[in-house]
Scaffold this active site. Structure first.
Site, PDB file in Angstrom:
ATOM      1  CB  SER A 163      -1.975  86.059 106.030  1.00  0.00           C
ATOM      2  OG  SER A 163      -1.968  86.372 107.414  1.00  0.00           O
ATOM      3  CE1 TYR A 176      -3.684  80.988 107.333  1.00  0.00           C
ATOM      4  CE2 TYR A 176      -2.380  82.631 108.495  1.00  0.00           C
ATOM      5  CZ  TYR A 176      -3.415  82.314 107.637  1.00  0.00           C
ATOM      6  OH  TYR A 176      -4.160  83.312 107.063  1.00  0.00           O
TER       7      TYR A 176
END
Length: 272
Positions: A163, A176
């Protein structure tokens, strides 16, 4: 639990070894499903994992078969390290080989909020799936690849879908972001370890992608994109990531092992 499908025109025994085989974690929906379908279009037989195998999984297997390949869906929890060897063994047994691993499975932050309120339980859950599970699953596949060199010289690759959050900080999603930053280092480590093996190692960093995971915040991102957050002025789609993964899996970027591909429409480019 697993389910296999064989192309109507090709027996499983005859087709083993004639097509490259990709293994995609978290391939039942979203970016993972788009990657599975893109790889099938590119001529791969495709195995994929999911927490559960159900009618939706079976439909994806049928889609792979409709594209001329063989599909295999395997129910597995990435965080359960004791399941890894069985998954790798099942793919090799049913499809005959493993040429490409796509690490796609992951979870978002269980709770978004103040970094100072982040709990160890939520942090551990995200790390167990996104980082710990992915690292040791990659290790299991890499070991299998080294023990089973291809007799036909086929390209082999380990591709991790991380990501933009590997480098762009979001304090309300600290667990995250830390997990994705860890994947970035993991990619570099495996690239160095496997540099002389002919196995290409790559990291793909999606930006804002339209999936089930982002559906709950679609309105927020619609406004941000309209305001210029993404230079290309649109959402990313699963097919955008699928096309990048298939290009890397094809072997044409072997000398670029260790590279990071920013698949984000320019989101991560620093601007004044």
């Amino acid at each position: 639990m697993s389910h296999t499908a064989v192309s109507p025109t090709t027996s499983a025994a005859a087709s083993i070894g004639t097509r490259p085989v990709a293994l995609v974690t978290g391939g039942r929906q979203g970016i993972g499903r788009a990657i599975v379908e893109a790889l099938a279009d590119a001529g791969f037989d495709v195995a994929f994992t999911a927490r559960t195998v159900d009618a939706q999984s079976d439909a994806i297997v049928d889609t792979i078969a409709a594209r001329g390949g063989r599909g295999l869906a395997i129910a597995s929890d990435l965080a359960a390290l004791d399941e890894h060897a069985g998954v790798v063994g099942q793919v090799a047994e049913v499809l005959g080989r493993i040429d490409c691993l796509v690490n796609n499975a992951g979870i978002g932050s269980p709770v978004r909020g103040d970094l100072l309120a982040l709990t160890p339980e939520n942090f551990d859950r995200v790390i167990d799936v996104n980082l710990r599970g992915t690292l040791f699953f990659t290790q299991a596949v890499a070991r299998w690849m080294l023990d089973h060199p291809p007799s036909d010289g086929a390209a082999r690759s380990l591709i991790t879908v991380s990501s933009v959050s590997a480098a762009m900080a979001s304090p309300e999603r600290g667990d995250y972001c830390v997990s994705k930053a860890g994947l970035a280092m993991m990619n570099q480590l495996f690239a160095l370890r496997l540099a002389q093996s002919g196995i290409g190692v790559f990291e793909v960093r999606p930006g804002i992608i339209r999936t089930e995971m982002t559906s709950g915040v679609a309105g927020k991102y619609d406004a941000l994109i309209a305001g210029g957050l993404v230079p290309q002025g649109r959402w990313g789609e699963g097919r955008d990531i699928g096309s990048v993964v298939t290009a890397l899996a094809g072997g044409g970027f072997a000398f670029a092992s260790g590279s990071v591909i920013q698949a984000d429409g320019g989101l991560s480019i620093q601007r004044l």
